[in-house]
Design an enzyme around this catalytic site. Structure first.
Site, PDB file in Angstrom:
ATOM      1  N   GLU A  11       0.993  -1.119  -0.151  1.00 15.99           N
ATOM      2  CA  GLU A  11      -0.211  -0.017  -0.001  1.00 15.99           C
ATOM      3  C   GLU A  11       0.839   1.173   0.085  1.00 15.99           C
ATOM      4  O   GLU A  11       2.064   1.252   0.342  1.00 15.99           O
ATOM      5  CB  GLU A  11      -1.141  -0.120   1.150  1.00 15.99           C
ATOM      6  CG  GLU A  11      -2.196  -1.131   0.971  1.00 15.99           C
ATOM      7  CD  GLU A  11      -2.878  -1.010   2.150  1.00 15.99           C
ATOM      8  OE1 GLU A  11      -3.117   0.006   2.904  1.00 15.99           O
ATOM      9  OE2 GLU A  11      -3.746  -2.157   1.964  1.00 15.99           O
ATOM     10  N   HIS A  70      -8.995  10.566   2.730  1.00 19.20           N
ATOM     11  CA  HIS A  70      -8.621   9.516   1.875  1.00 19.20           C
ATOM     12  C   HIS A  70      -9.037   9.890   0.313  1.00 19.20           C
ATOM     13  O   HIS A  70      -9.711  10.558   0.021  1.00 19.20           O
ATOM     14  CB  HIS A  70      -9.767   8.264   2.198  1.00 19.20           C
ATOM     15  CG  HIS A  70      -8.851   7.194   1.596  1.00 19.20           C
ATOM     16  ND1 HIS A  70      -8.882   6.831  -0.006  1.00 19.20           N
ATOM     17  CD2 HIS A  70      -8.125   5.989   2.220  1.00 19.20           C
ATOM     18  CE1 HIS A  70      -8.339   5.541  -0.069  1.00 19.20           C
ATOM     19  NE2 HIS A  70      -8.169   5.208   1.505  1.00 19.20           N
ATOM     20  N   ARG A  93      -0.866   9.649   1.441  1.00 14.69           N
ATOM     21  CA  ARG A  93      -1.914  10.146   1.314  1.00 14.69           C
ATOM     22  C   ARG A  93      -2.332  11.431   1.228  1.00 14.69           C
ATOM     23  O   ARG A  93      -3.159  11.926   0.244  1.00 14.69           O
ATOM     24  CB  ARG A  93      -3.150   9.306   2.279  1.00 14.69           C
ATOM     25  CG  ARG A  93      -3.198   7.869   2.247  1.00 14.69           C
ATOM     26  CD  ARG A  93      -4.219   7.539   3.296  1.00 14.69           C
ATOM     27  NE  ARG A  93      -4.405   5.677   3.048  1.00 14.69           N
ATOM     28  CZ  ARG A  93      -5.247   5.359   3.762  1.00 14.69           C
ATOM     29  NH1 ARG A  93      -5.385   5.727   4.885  1.00 14.69           N
ATOM     30  NH2 ARG A  93      -5.222   3.953   3.718  1.00 14.69           N
ATOM     31  N   HIS A 104     -11.235  10.818   6.461  1.00 14.11           N
ATOM     32  CA  HIS A 104     -11.083   9.613   6.931  1.00 14.11           C
ATOM     33  C   HIS A 104     -10.760   9.204   8.125  1.00 14.11           C
ATOM     34  O   HIS A 104     -11.113   8.343   8.722  1.00 14.11           O
ATOM     35  CB  HIS A 104     -10.059   9.017   5.820  1.00 14.11           C
ATOM     36  CG  HIS A 104      -9.903   7.363   5.718  1.00 14.11           C
ATOM     37  ND1 HIS A 104     -10.970   6.688   5.748  1.00 14.11           N
ATOM     38  CD2 HIS A 104      -8.724   6.802   5.941  1.00 14.11           C
ATOM     39  CE1 HIS A 104     -10.585   5.277   5.673  1.00 14.11           C
ATOM     40  NE2 HIS A 104      -9.064   5.505   5.835  1.00 14.11           N
ATOM     41  N   ARG A 126      -1.123   9.655   8.557  1.00 19.06           N
ATOM     42  CA  ARG A 126      -1.130   8.217   8.935  1.00 19.06           C
ATOM     43  C   ARG A 126      -0.595   7.317   7.773  1.00 19.06           C
ATOM     44  O   ARG A 126      -1.060   7.377   6.693  1.00 19.06           O
ATOM     45  CB  ARG A 126      -2.402   7.612   9.502  1.00 19.06           C
ATOM     46  CG  ARG A 126      -2.627   6.275   9.902  1.00 19.06           C
ATOM     47  CD  ARG A 126      -3.744   5.964  10.384  1.00 19.06           C
ATOM     48  NE  ARG A 126      -4.894   6.059   9.619  1.00 19.06           N
ATOM     49  CZ  ARG A 126      -5.321   4.885   8.523  1.00 19.06           C
ATOM     50  NH1 ARG A 126      -4.436   3.923   8.513  1.00 19.06           N
ATOM     51  NH2 ARG A 126      -6.322   5.070   7.772  1.00 19.06           N
TER      52      ARG A 126
END
Length: 490
Positions: free
Chosen positions: A110, A221, A265, A325, A360
């Site tokens: 990811e 997100h 992100r 998110h 994060r």
């Protein structure tokens, strides 16, 4: 010791099960039904499945890098060093992680991870698998569960937290109170979070005078379905090879960051928002290269939902846009979950351990709940050590004072629109100043019902978040301040 836990996501469930195993008298309360909250909705996996060429040290570096250097080294080391034990505990609890041909846990990649180290269950149903397994274990344990019990405020006696008062008026006393109520995504008009994520634990802590920090860091997100009800399309889809394209079919992320779609992100989300604004329509996520069989096998939840909505993502790219998110900030704790008030503990998204920094790293949230939930339970009777914690970022306490004249009662819809427009993905001084002024001008509701309690909590957290964002004048991670030259072009 009587331990009272509010919340039943991975953090609350892990804490409850471990505390029960250690012989504590444990009661768990949830404002809805057991297993509610964000955990069951988590499509992505849980980081920490290290393979050849990988290590906790590399995971720690990725975590610090994604957090824009704002993370706490001790908290990050605690997270990654506890990953193996956390995964083992979940397997023992009955979580059936997807397996490779050799029988080992399959590892996915990811964004912002330098190695494939993400464990998944049911393809894109990891959170649901974890929640179901832990809830089943809890129901078989000695933990007392009280559903539809909405925590309103902390009970404090002589400076120590002694329990919780419910919205119903009932009071539950305890030696230790653990806040595990999740985040605050419902502050914003567009969010991936379920309806119950209204910042309840953070609001309770603020009203009680506990320290909070880093509330300005809300992660958006980048790939949420842009038509109909918001629906998250996991980052793991991009990890498997899907790409982002503009209206002309151009893969624009290659010009934004060396890691393109797998950049942190905050970078991807801002690029998606800017390109959509420039072209006047959403960008699209193109997963057609993966083909229908692979999409259905690897991402069954997403595939079924998109097809239910009449979208065949194996043939056509789907429109996506950012949505609120995950909250990196929260109730300040040490690495064992102790908050700044004696008797108060926090864990999971409610807590700010410092592990996420300003942004994060993907799939660290489930890991955080598992690692720090177990640590908190182990530390319940240990000597108090919060005073040794060095605070990172702005530490705040609740303030309902304002120089502004009260402007009547607010509505939740108006608050969510204000936060989206003024305290959202792209921020500027004028907008933040207006948000702070407006939020403090609104009259706080006097809660009598659960909905009114949620409204009161949202307003308390919104005020703290907007104020923290206004105070941090530089851009850092998910907190992005537009310069005057960029405001008109954003």
């Amino acid at each position: 010791m009587k331990v009272l836990i509010a919340g039943s996501g991975i953090a609350g469930l892990t804490t409850a099960l471990r505390a029960d195993a250690l012989g504590h008298d444990v009661e768990l309360i949830v404002k809805g039904e057991l297993g509610g909250g964000s955990t069951a909705h988590a499509q992505g996996g849980i980081a920490g499945a290290y393979g050849a060429g990988d290590s906790p040290a590399l995971h720690a570096l990725d975590t610090m890098h994604a957090g824009d250097g704002h993370g706490g080294p001790l908290a990050i080391a605690t997270l990654v060093d506890g990953a193996a034990a956390a995964l083992d505990a979940l397997v023992s609890a009955g979580v059936a992680f997807d397996r490779a041909a050799d029988g080992s846990i399959a590892r996915g990649l990811e964004a912002a991870h330098s190695r494939p180290r993400i464990a998944h269950a049911g393809g894109d149903a990891t959170g649901r698998a974890i929640s179901h397994a832990l809830v089943a274990r809890l129901r078989a344990s000695e933990v007392r569960v009280r559903e539809r019990a909405f925590a309103a405020d902390l009970l404090i006696d002589e400076g120590r937290v002694r329990g919780i008062r419910l919205v119903s008026g009932s009071e539950i006393e305890a030696d230790a109170v653990v806040l595990a109520t999740g985040g605050a995504g419902r502050l914003f008009a567009h969010t991936t979070n379920p309806p119950e994520t209204t910042g309840d634990g953070i609001a309770m802590a603020l009203r009680a005078g506990a320290a909070v920090a880093d509330l300005e860091f809300m992660q958006f997100h980048p790939t949420v379905l842009a038509v109909g009800t918001p629906f998250l399309i996991s980052e793991a889809v991009r990890g498997a090879g899907a790409v982002l394209r503009d209206a002309g079919g151009r893969r624009f992320m290659v010009d934004e960051h060396p890691d393109a779609e797998l950049a942190p992100r905050d970078i991807v989300a801002r690029a998606v928002a800017r390109r959509a604004d420039e072209q006047g329509s959403p960008v699209v996520l193109d997963a057609t290269i993966l083909g229908a069989p692979e999409l259905a096998h690897r991402f069954p939840t997403i595939d079924a939902e998109l097809r239910r909505r009449g979208l065949d993502w194996s043939r056509q790219p789907v429109p996506v846009s950012p949505a609120a998110h995950y909250l990196m900030g929260g109730v300040v704790t040490d690495v064992d979950g102790r908050a700044s008030l004696p008797g108060l503990w926090a864990v999971g998204e409610t807590a700010r351990t410092g592990v996420h920094g300003a942004n994060r790293l993907a799939s660290n949230s489930l890991l955080e709940g598992a690692v720090f939930g177990a640590r908190l339970a182990e530390a319940l009777e240990a000597p108090r050590a919060f005073e040794s914690l060095t605070l990172l970022g702005s530490a705040s306490r609740c303030s309902n004072s304002s120089d502004s004249k009260k402007a009547g009662r607010f509505s939740r819809h108006a608050l969510q629109q204000l936060m989206w427009e003024r305290v959202g993905l792209l921020r500027d001084d004028e907008g933040l100043t207006d948000a702070v002024r407006t939020l403090h001008a609104w009259e706080a509701p006097s809660p009598r019902t659960s909905a009114e309690q949620e409204d009161a909590n949202l307003l308390v957290v919104a005020r703290a978040m907007a104020s923290a964002a206004l105070e941090r004048t530089e851009s850092l991670g998910a907190h992005f301040r537009l310069s005057p030259a960029l405001i008109g072009a954003a």
